[in-house]
Scaffold this motif. Structure first.
Motif, PDB file in Angstrom:
ATOM      1  N   GLY A 240      13.275  11.010 -23.194  1.00 55.24           N
ATOM      2  CA  GLY A 240      11.933  11.110 -22.418  1.00 55.24           C
ATOM      3  C   GLY A 240      11.570  13.093 -22.073  1.00 55.24           C
ATOM      4  N   LYS A 241      10.011  12.866 -21.266  1.00 52.15           N
ATOM      5  CA  LYS A 241      10.282  14.144 -21.439  1.00 52.15           C
ATOM      6  C   LYS A 241       9.471  13.836 -19.470  1.00 52.15           C
ATOM      7  N   THR A 242       9.846  13.100 -19.079  1.00 56.13           N
ATOM      8  CA  THR A 242       9.994  12.862 -17.273  1.00 56.13           C
ATOM      9  C   THR A 242      10.856  12.389 -16.997  1.00 56.13           C
ATOM     10  N   THR A 243      11.106  12.561 -15.380  1.00 56.45           N
ATOM     11  CA  THR A 243      12.379  11.730 -15.114  1.00 56.45           C
ATOM     12  C   THR A 243      11.745  10.926 -13.392  1.00 56.45           C
ATOM     13  N   PRO A 244      11.678   9.674 -13.915  1.00 50.56           N
ATOM     14  CA  PRO A 244      11.687   7.998 -13.407  1.00 50.56           C
ATOM     15  C   PRO A 244      12.252   8.762 -12.126  1.00 50.56           C
ATOM     16  N   GLY A 245      11.675   8.247 -11.140  1.00 56.51           N
ATOM     17  CA  GLY A 245      12.573   8.447  -9.623  1.00 56.51           C
ATOM     18  C   GLY A 245      12.454   6.898  -8.738  1.00 56.51           C
ATOM     19  N   ALA A 246      12.434   6.622  -7.618  1.00 59.66           N
ATOM     20  CA  ALA A 246      12.174   5.529  -6.943  1.00 59.66           C
ATOM     21  C   ALA A 246      10.777   4.848  -7.540  1.00 59.66           C
ATOM     22  N   ALA A 247      11.105   3.321  -7.823  1.00 58.04           N
ATOM     23  CA  ALA A 247      10.120   2.218  -8.241  1.00 58.04           C
ATOM     24  C   ALA A 247       9.951   1.747  -7.184  1.00 58.04           C
ATOM     25  N   HIS A 248       8.435   1.649  -6.259  1.00 60.43           N
ATOM     26  CA  HIS A 248       7.993   0.757  -5.251  1.00 60.43           C
ATOM     27  C   HIS A 248       7.281  -0.354  -5.252  1.00 60.43           C
ATOM     28  N   VAL A 249       8.107  -1.910  -6.020  1.00 66.59           N
ATOM     29  CA  VAL A 249       7.043  -2.245  -6.549  1.00 66.59           C
ATOM     30  C   VAL A 249       7.122  -3.519  -5.361  1.00 66.59           C
ATOM     31  N   ALA A 250       5.983  -3.968  -4.993  1.00 66.14           N
ATOM     32  CA  ALA A 250       5.707  -5.564  -3.654  1.00 66.14           C
ATOM     33  C   ALA A 250       7.297  -6.708  -4.828  1.00 66.14           C
ATOM     34  N   SER A 251       7.985  -7.044  -3.831  1.00 64.38           N
ATOM     35  CA  SER A 251       8.336  -8.052  -4.453  1.00 64.38           C
ATOM     36  C   SER A 251       7.708  -9.477  -4.067  1.00 64.38           C
ATOM     37  N   GLY A 252       7.395 -10.533  -5.055  1.00 61.05           N
ATOM     38  CA  GLY A 252       7.453 -11.401  -4.762  1.00 61.05           C
ATOM     39  C   GLY A 252       5.474 -11.703  -5.028  1.00 61.05           C
ATOM     40  N   LYS A 253       4.569 -10.177  -5.471  1.00 61.96           N
ATOM     41  CA  LYS A 253       3.570 -10.535  -5.687  1.00 61.96           C
ATOM     42  C   LYS A 253       3.387 -10.036  -7.085  1.00 61.96           C
ATOM     43  N   ILE A 254       1.752 -10.734  -7.490  1.00 58.67           N
ATOM     44  CA  ILE A 254       1.722 -10.466  -9.040  1.00 58.67           C
ATOM     45  C   ILE A 254       0.898 -10.204  -9.182  1.00 58.67           C
ATOM     46  N   PRO A 255       1.462  -9.469 -10.529  1.00 51.07           N
ATOM     47  CA  PRO A 255       0.568  -8.247 -10.472  1.00 51.07           C
ATOM     48  C   PRO A 255      -0.852  -8.316 -10.991  1.00 51.07           C
ATOM     49  N   LEU A 256      -1.973  -7.602 -10.191  1.00 53.98           N
ATOM     50  CA  LEU A 256      -3.120  -8.281 -10.818  1.00 53.98           C
ATOM     51  C   LEU A 256      -3.803  -8.562 -12.636  1.00 53.98           C
ATOM     52  N   PRO A 257      -3.182  -6.843 -13.381  1.00 51.55           N
ATOM     53  CA  PRO A 257      -3.516  -7.661 -14.230  1.00 51.55           C
ATOM     54  C   PRO A 257      -3.674  -9.093 -15.116  1.00 51.55           C
ATOM     55  N   GLU A 258      -2.756  -9.133 -14.707  1.00 50.09           N
ATOM     56  CA  GLU A 258      -1.554 -10.550 -15.427  1.00 50.09           C
ATOM     57  C   GLU A 258      -2.063 -11.758 -14.812  1.00 50.09           C
ATOM     58  N   ALA A 259      -2.662 -11.794 -12.961  1.00 55.04           N
ATOM     59  CA  ALA A 259      -3.232 -12.704 -12.308  1.00 55.04           C
ATOM     60  C   ALA A 259      -3.744 -14.708 -12.851  1.00 55.04           C
ATOM     61  N   GLU A 260      -3.515 -15.770 -12.982  1.00 58.60           N
ATOM     62  CA  GLU A 260      -4.044 -16.094 -13.458  1.00 58.60           C
ATOM     63  C   GLU A 260      -5.161 -16.737 -12.728  1.00 58.60           C
ATOM     64  N   ARG A 261      -5.060 -16.513 -11.184  1.00 59.45           N
ATOM     65  CA  ARG A 261      -5.825 -16.185 -10.675  1.00 59.45           C
ATOM     66  C   ARG A 261      -5.479 -15.200  -9.388  1.00 59.45           C
ATOM     67  N   VAL A 262      -6.753 -14.939  -9.082  1.00 57.11           N
ATOM     68  CA  VAL A 262      -7.302 -13.758  -8.511  1.00 57.11           C
ATOM     69  C   VAL A 262      -8.438 -13.988  -6.951  1.00 57.11           C
ATOM     70  N   VAL A 263      -7.626 -13.862  -5.595  1.00 51.64           N
ATOM     71  CA  VAL A 263      -8.678 -14.117  -4.684  1.00 51.64           C
ATOM     72  C   VAL A 263      -9.286 -13.189  -4.088  1.00 51.64           C
ATOM     73  N   SER A 264     -10.403 -12.514  -3.758  1.00 54.85           N
ATOM     74  CA  SER A 264     -10.184 -11.109  -3.908  1.00 54.85           C
ATOM     75  C   SER A 264     -11.922 -11.025  -2.501  1.00 54.85           C
ATOM     76  N   ALA A 265     -11.433 -10.378  -2.058  1.00 54.96           N
ATOM     77  CA  ALA A 265     -12.556 -10.445  -0.308  1.00 54.96           C
ATOM     78  C   ALA A 265     -13.308  -9.022  -0.362  1.00 54.96           C
ATOM     79  N   GLY A 266     -14.681  -9.021   0.217  1.00 54.62           N
ATOM     80  CA  GLY A 266     -14.489  -7.106   0.592  1.00 54.62           C
ATOM     81  C   GLY A 266     -15.666  -7.268   2.160  1.00 54.62           C
TER      82      GLY A 266
END
Lengths: 248, 316
Positions: free
Chosen positions: B177-203
């Motif tokens: 590669g040309k970049t060096t990936p470091g720590a990844a911060h992914v919230a566990s148990g959270k559903i990534p939005l683009p893949e979610a079949e249902r989304v609840v959104s508020a404003g």
């Protein structure tokens, strides 16, 4: 540090999108054009880097004379000079080729693109440009710090973010988070006056070929009228979501 | 043949991977050719199981467990050249989008992103894509021998899983590669939005960040992702990563529930791909009702807990 910010000239986010009668293209009548919002975050970041570390900020776009107002706005916001690659682009690979031909050998330390433009939503140019220049690439970049020739970055990934490091020169595809919405700059009168005399170079194209073409455009079919459900009868909403819409 | 990037996360196939494999298999079938999926790095399920979605063969590249766009694009473009790929199918995940432009340039391929349907023709390759942030539908064609297609997640579905097993081949590849990936911060148990079949959104109708507990409870009952409008992320009530809309995340869930969001044109642009839209707003004149399938005029603080209870009762 020499920074190049690649800018798209796009319909304002509030614009009503209409297509020409034969569906061949966007109908620009009545549409206000602006700096692509993703690019504006990048431009602001570039100006902050220049102010903290010294250097220059050049903005570039590929378009005909109609895009010059957008370049002048970028100059009014604070870019030092502008370059217009003179032509009407057809596809992303062609744009990336022309940008690469222009940028190659100019000694830019950092090339900032928006991760996509809000008109055609391709999202292809930044990565293709990095490939053609053979330099590191970070997309969906939401954090960037530079120290000497070392970059520390943050990118958005599905459901989270990732820290990265890379060595300049490099290309990033940026978005909000690179700077905050509140840090965006509105050109002031002095900026607008000086923008008139800042250099705007018009450069001939290298003649890169397009690889794809848009055949036609249409608007999505309008939605049926909303079914209103009384707030006191939410069981009915649940029933319809289950039986009619079949989504629960 | 059709080459498909079968993305994994934490050693598991992403949901969108099955969509991409199915799409690639349909393309291959229509051309009388073969669909070959590529898995990179450790993968807990047997890679042969991608046969259930139509892959004839799976090439498993060992040598990297960390996504790096140059390294992955280099490996895929080498495979595409070796095997004579006519299409390379990626899903529009964060990693798919990171890699698409690099891969297209390396493979000297045209690239069509935001794809929302199977190709209508293969000579020349012609396919429908979304443009102008879902305000337009474009028919786009490619003039190159090989074309990179980037799919909109959730737009096409996986189709029913079969029981076929794909052939499998392991290869060792040096990923550079040309970049060096470091720590990844992914919230566990959270559903990534683009893949979610249902989304609840508020404003902004939620009146402050302290009131999001009830939104999260509603989302939890539905196993939905949580999202927010642009003003809410701009004032810092919620993280940018939850902002859906024209300049935020584009989503295409089966069910989108919007609470206290007026429905500005920029918001609609990011969510209009949703199959079913429910709008809850105390203002009957909110423009969002015009884009909704179901609407409830009412106070969010009254409606949300009762809707959560009604859904709980139904789902039990």
């Amino acid at each position: 540090m020499k920074i190049l910010v690649c800018i798209s000239h796009v319909p304002d986010t509030t614009a009503k999108i209409q297509f020409t009668a034969n569906g061949a293209a966007l109908d620009p009548a009545g549409v206000q054009f602006v700096i692509n919002p993703y690019d504006e975050f990048g431009l602001t970041k570039a100006l902050q880097l220049k102010e903290s570390q010294g250097g220059t900020v050049t903005v570039v776009t590929y378009g005909d004379a109609s895009v010059e107002a957008t370049l002048r706005k970028a100059l009014a916001i604070g870019a030092d000079d502008a370059v217009r690659l003179d032509g009407v682009p057809t596809d992303a690979l062609q744009v990336a080729s022309e940008l690469a031909t222009y940028a190659d050998g100019q000694g830019y330390d950092l090339i900032i693109c928006g991760q996509e433009s809000i008109d055609y939503n391709g999202g292809i140019v930044p990565g293709a440009l990095a490939a053609k220049l053979d330099v590191p690439f970070v997309n969906a970049c939401i954090g960037l710090e530079i120290s000497g020739s070392n970059a520390t970055l943050l990118r958005e990934m599905d459901g989270g973010k990732e820290e990265l490091t890379a060595t300049l020169p490099m290309v990033i595809g940026g978005k909000k988070g690179l700077v905050e919405e509140s840090e965006l700059r509105i050109p002031n009168m002095r900026g607008i006056m000086t923008a008139r005399t800042k250099p705007l170079a018009v450069t001939a194209l290298a003649g890169a070929a397009a690889t794809t073409s848009a055949l036609s455009f249409a608007k999505p079919a309008p939605k049926a009228a909303v079914q209103l459900i009384d707030a006191s009868n939410l069981d009915e909403l649940v029933r319809r979501l289950h039986e009619e819409a079949k989504v629960i | 043949m059709v080459l498909i990037f079968a993305e994994t996360w934490n050693g598991q196939f992403k949901k969108s991977t099955f969509e991409a494999v199915r799409y690639g298999a349909e393309c291959a079938k229509a051309q009388g050719s073969q669909a070959i999926a590529v898995v990179v790095g450790s993968c807990e399920p047997l890679v042969e199981t991608l046969g259930a979605y139509g892959a004839a063969k799976v090439i498993h590249l060992k040598g990297s467990d960390r996504f790096e766009p140059h390294a992955y694009a280099t490996a895929l473009s080498a495979l595409a050249a070796e095997l004579g790929a006519t299409q390379i199918v990626l899903n529009g995940t964060a990693n798919g989008k990171s890699m698409a432009g690099l891969l297209a340039a390396m493979a000297q391929a045209g690239c069509i992103s935001n794809v929302t349907a199977l190709p209508s023709s293969f000579s020349p390759l012609t396919v429908q894509r979304s443009a102008f942030s879902s305000k337009g539908i474009e028919q786009c064609s490619s003039q190159t021998a090989c074309t990179v297609l980037v799919l909109v997640p959730n737009a096409l579905g996986t189709g029913p899983a079969g029981s076929d097993q794909a052939a499998a081949e392991d290869r060792n590849v040096a990923f550079v590669g040309k970049t060096t990936p470091g720590a990844a911060h992914v919230a566990s148990g959270k559903i990534p939005l683009p893949e979610a079949e249902r989304v609840v959104s508020a404003g902004r109708g939620m009146k402050g960040p302290d009131h999001w507990g009830m939104v999260e409870e509603l989302a939890a009952v539905l196993n939905a992702g949580t999202a927010c409008s642009k003003p809410v992320s701009d004032i810092g009530w919620r993280p940018h990563s939850e902002h859906v809309g024209q300049t935020g995340i584009q989503i295409n869930p089966q069910l989108y529930i919007a609470i206290g969001i007026s429905g500005a044109i920029q918001h609609l642009a990011g969510v209009s791909g949703s199959k079913t839209i429910v709008v809850i707003n105390n203002d009957p004149e909110a423009p969002f009702f015009k884009a909704a399938d179901y609407g409830v005029v009412g106070d969010a603080f009254d409606v949300i807990p009762r809707l959560t209870a009604a859904l709980k009762a139904h789902l039990n």
